[in-house]
Design an enzyme around this catalytic site. Sequence first.
Site, PDB file in Angstrom:
ATOM      1  N   ALA A 127      39.039  37.656  37.856  1.00 21.43           N
ATOM      2  CA  ALA A 127      37.718  37.141  38.200  1.00 21.43           C
ATOM      3  C   ALA A 127      37.319  35.942  37.349  1.00 21.43           C
ATOM      4  CB  ALA A 127      36.663  38.244  38.048  1.00 21.43           C
ATOM      5  N   ASP A 175      37.662  31.622  25.209  1.00 21.76           N
ATOM      6  CA  ASP A 175      37.552  33.004  25.669  1.00 21.76           C
ATOM      7  C   ASP A 175      37.677  33.996  24.519  1.00 21.76           C
ATOM      8  OD1 ASP A 175      37.472  31.721  28.078  1.00 21.76           O
ATOM      9  OD2 ASP A 175      39.418  32.448  28.789  1.00 21.76           O
TER      10      ASP A 175
END
Length: 386
Positions: A127, A175
């Site tokens: 996602a 991230d």
Amino acid sequence: MSDIREICLKAFEDKFGTKPTMQEYAPGRVNIIGEHTDYNGGFVLPCAIKYGTCMVAKPNGTNTMRILAVDMNNDYDEFELASKIEKHPTKLWVNYLRGVSYQICEKFGDKVKGLDIAIKGDVPPGAGLSSSASLEVCFGHLVSNAFDLNIALMDIALMGQAAEAYIGMKCGIMDQAISANGTKNHAVRIDCKSYGLTQVAVPSNLEILIINSNIKHQLVGSEYNDRRESCEKAAKIIGVPLLRDATMEMLDACKDKMDDETYRRARHVITEDERVLEASKAFEAGDLKTLAKLMYASHISEKNDFEITVKETDAIVDIVKEALGEEYAAVRQTGGGFGGCVVAVVEPKNVEVVKNAINAKYQKISGIGATIFETQACDGATFTRL
């Protein structure tokens, strides 16, 4: 997190026949703005989200990591700890952990011992919400705390980044950095050159919505790495170490020395850095009109210059714009691209407006449904002794 924790605890006891003695949790992330700027040394504005990875563990008295992946149909793997660890030929999930392990072993040697671990996450894979970074940071922080290694959070993030490269994905630091360093009720502006962190409070008059297109992306491949190479090529032509150090004037002065694609890739990064700095101020001030303008400009740049959007994420952005009006639609594709999610920053009264519009229109365009969820900005990696 309570649901995945309970599942994790039961799976651990069923597999290893004992109770775990420690627990680790690390979140995924959504990036408000700043796409593909991190590996160019630029700025990003992510926040940690309420979905992440839970691990429960217990030292096993051996030199072997024994790991149960509940989400992978209780797939299991074990590997010996060493400063050189081979990748598993078929199990991608454990290679993220192997990639972190060899680095810790390189630095700390026989201080690192074997653990029995059960893993359960609720970040939707594919996602674009950093399920792999959540996994890497969760594991690195767990090992650091289990053996009192005191590895700094940003060093754990860097190990996660290196683990991605070990697998074949030359990603930036964003991230892993936000998964490690997230702060409740704040986005974090990360300077990906200096690793400086600036807290940016989420204003009370704005909500963060994540709209999953349910088009899964797979970034371990050529598309992502090709774009990084284009950016490096542009920086070399301009004569700077990183595109972070370039301006549009410098890029335009070298336009005739590069092909159109390289120029457009660099233009996205340079203008995106500017948008992040402006958007940080607008976001913290609750200035939705300015934020909407900047986020949509980011999306168009992703679409036309960096070419990482897909028709489904473009459709979601258009649906939100139509539902809220251009002035109030702070919306863009988020994540590495080629599918994944759209992020929207909206007034609380418009949460249902967006949901209703997506539910009414997206499936007719795409043939599949979207998954919509609200999130708060959450804390980063957290270790607990049980």
